[in-house]
Design an enzyme around this catalytic site. Sequence first.
Site: not given
Ligand code: IMP
Ligand code: MG
Length: 178
Positions: A48, A102-103, A106, A134, A155, A162, A168
């Site tokens: 990402g 990081e992209d 979340d 977020k 989302f 993606d 992407r």
């Molecule tokens: P976390 O572990 O919940 O912080 O999620 C991180 C990963 O989930 C990111 O690196 C993304 O790959 C994916 N992700 C989280 N939110 C989104 C979104 O809104 N769109 C697409 N991918 C997401």
């Molecule tokens: Mg990612």
Amino acid sequence: MEKIKLLDKRFKLFIREDEITKQIEELAQTISSDLKNESVFFMGILNGAFMFASDLLKRIDLECRITFLKLASYEGTSSTGNVKRLIGINEDIKGHTVVIIEDIVDTGITLEHIVKQLKGYEPKEIKVATMFFKPDAYKGDIKVDYVGMEIPNDFIVGYGLDYDGYGRNLKDLYVLDK
Ligand code: IMP
Ligand code: MG
């Protein structure tokens, strides 16, 4: 394009490329000035972060090193199916400052995996830079040092992010059209 369709879902334009770029320019200045006396290793997390890493790093005014890492699922016997192994660290980062790129952050679970594993390599310090954050979804206690933009708990796709592998390459950011 105001509206797009990826697989079975519809998305609408959320944040344009020029707005993203403006934030990145500020972020790059802040990081460059904060870390001007450090030996910095930037570590982009694939897939990402490829687009954000590229746009950020070309504006970074530091003598630094850049590498990309990937989280891979453990194969075989691991009972906890969602523990991910960080692959691609070939450099000796001991004593250097690492900036994770990081992209999106979340819930923060992914970030926790990354930081935990990087700590094993004994860097001087670990900083975190993410394009999107977020706040309403974040459950972690790791400090996210550099945030491009805070977004609601929806989302999104585009700008490296993606939906099931698609979207992407979109230069703007799109949000799920509910
Ligand atoms: P976390 O572990 O919940 O912080 O999620 C991180 C990963 O989930 C990111 O690196 C993304 O790959 C994916 N992700 C989280 N939110 C989104 C979104 O809104 N769109 C697409 N991918 C997401
Ligand atoms: Mg990612």
